[in-house]
Motif scaffolding. Structure first.
Motif, PDB file in Angstrom:
ATOM      1  N   ASN A   1      -2.622  -1.145  -4.554  1.00  0.00           N
ATOM      2  CA  ASN A   1      -3.411  -1.841  -3.550  1.00  0.00           C
ATOM      3  C   ASN A   1      -3.966  -0.809  -2.562  1.00  0.00           C
ATOM      4  N   TYR A   2      -5.233  -0.541  -2.638  1.00  0.00           N
ATOM      5  CA  TYR A   2      -5.910   0.408  -1.756  1.00  0.00           C
ATOM      6  C   TYR A   2      -5.046   1.643  -1.457  1.00  0.00           C
TER       7      TYR A   2
ATOM      8  N   ASP B   1     -14.680   2.844  -2.327  1.00  0.00           N
ATOM      9  CA  ASP B   1     -13.835   2.237  -1.289  1.00  0.00           C
ATOM     10  C   ASP B   1     -12.595   1.542  -1.873  1.00  0.00           C
ATOM     11  N   ARG B   2     -12.298   1.824  -3.134  1.00  0.00           N
ATOM     12  CA  ARG B   2     -11.078   1.268  -3.742  1.00  0.00           C
ATOM     13  C   ARG B   2      -9.833   2.020  -3.263  1.00  0.00           C
ATOM     14  N   PHE B   3     -10.026   3.213  -2.725  1.00  0.00           N
ATOM     15  CA  PHE B   3      -8.913   4.060  -2.292  1.00  0.00           C
ATOM     16  C   PHE B   3      -9.400   4.936  -1.150  1.00  0.00           C
ATOM     17  N   GLU B   4      -8.484   5.693  -0.533  1.00  0.00           N
ATOM     18  CA  GLU B   4      -8.938   6.679   0.456  1.00  0.00           C
ATOM     19  C   GLU B   4      -8.212   7.995   0.237  1.00  0.00           C
TER      20      GLU B   4
ATOM     21  N   ARG C   1       0.825  -1.216   0.000  1.00  0.00           N
ATOM     22  CA  ARG C   1       0.000   0.000   0.000  1.00  0.00           C
ATOM     23  C   ARG C   1       0.855   1.260   0.000  1.00  0.00           C
TER      24      ARG C   1
END
Ligand code: FDA
Length: 310
Positions: free
Chosen positions: A222-223, A249-252, A184
């Motif tokens: 990855n996220y 919700d694939r990322f923040e 990540r």
């Protein structure tokens, strides 16, 4: 983001001991000017300060401020502090997510000290389900930070992530490396003063690189964490995600405590994930100076705070 000259000015100011003493005297007192950016000096204060944030639907990462320690004893003290912080967070019921810097754990003393200390933190952190983000410092540490990260990843630690800076010209290659192992990434523009041999100096170049890297991360990462307060970067991220049909919700998104609270709230309202980076601790001066260097209006704000207290 200011240009390199302004960053250099604040970098020089950060070295002034008189300013540091003055700021330390007033900054974190009751209503002090640094309290806008720093959640407190103790972990208990920080834990209390973040409770309302979690109540607003935001995620958190706690950062115990400290960097560039010069001795193994100081690095050991910082490590022990993190071990106590982990216990306090577990007891408090707050989200289990921390950020740390390798020079705080002794990277300037020697690499083995920093790795040993990081492992001492990762053991209880893994046991209690924490995510540990290794912040990225200035470019002399980029290689070492990535190598240490990759070594620990190869040893099976999966609750760790790194930070990459769009201002560095090397970052596309680093991003490919990290995406390859599936780790990540938090993407930032970069807070440090860097030479033109390694870093873009113009805001437009840093921003263009940020957008390219953001797309790469959303497509193949990855996220990822898109860490910025820049409305243009946020709009580009939303547009890319919408165009590709990616779920929210694939990322923040990530932002710093006390900066652009309006944007933080608007993103949460729109259903995006937003994590706040919440710094606390006595060693807040270098972090605070980097925030001043990013926006001249903060200087007026800090000065007003000092004179109000006099
Ligand atoms: P930019 O600096 O272009 O600012 C865009 C707008 O945001 C400004 O116009 C203003 O409205 C607002 N803004 C930005 N900074 C502000 C401030 N200090 N005060 C008030 N308003 C401000 N860096 C690094 O080198 N290593 C790291 O590990 C991290 N970690 C990190 C975590 C998180 C969660 C964030 C948000 C940022 C970092 N950074 C960092 C810092 C990062 O590199 C960068 O210096 C700052 O985020 C400022 O850049 P922006 O992307 O916000 O854009």
């Amino acid at each position: 983001m200011l240009d390199a000259t302004a960053k250099a000015f604040f970098h020089t100011l950060a070295q002034l001991q008189l300013l540091k003493r003055l700021a330390s005297r007033y900054g974190m007192s009751e209503g002090g000017f640094a309290r806008r950016f720093i959640a407190g000096e103790s972990v208990d204060e920080a834990v209390a300060a973040v409770r309302p944030i979690a109540g607003k639907g935001m995620l958190l990462t706690l950062d115990y401020l400290g960097e560039s320690v010069a001795t193994a004893e100081e690095a050991d003290a910082a490590t022990r502090a993190y071990l106590r912080i982990i216990e306090t967070i577990v007891r408090s019921g707050n989200e289990r997510n921390i950020s740390l810097k390798l020079t705080q754990l002794g990277l300037d003393v020697d690499r083995a000290t920093a790795v040993d200390n990081l492992r001492r933190i990762l053991e209880p952190a893994s046991e209690h389900g924490f995510f540990v983000r290794i912040d990225m410092e200035n470019s002399p540490y980029t290689d070492m930070t990535l190598q240490i990260f990759e070594t620990l990843w190869a040893q099976g630690y999966r609750n760790i992530g790194v930070v990459l800076q769009s201002m560095l010209m090397r970052t596309p290659a680093d991003l490919a490396r990290v995406n390859e192992i599936g780790a990540r990434v938090r993407l930032v523009k970069g807070a440090y003063l860097e030479p033109k041999t390694v870093a873009f100096q113009k805001k437009s170049e840093v921003d263009d690189a940020y957008v390219r890297l953001m797309k790469e991360l959303l497509d193949h990462g990855n996220y990822p964490a898109i860490a910025t307060h820049d409305p243009a970067m946020i709009a580009a991220t939303k547009a890319h995600a919408t165009e590709k049909g990616y779920a929210k919700d694939r990322f923040e998104f990530q932002m710093l405590f006390g900066i652009r609270r309006d944007l933080q709230a608007a993103l949460v309202k729109d259903g995006y994930r937003v994590r706040l980076y919440v710094p606390f601790g006595h060693q807040w001066f270098p972090y605070f100076m980097r925030r001043l260097g990013e926006r001249p209006a903060n200087v007026a704000f800090a000065l007003k705070g000092i004179f109000r207290e006099e």
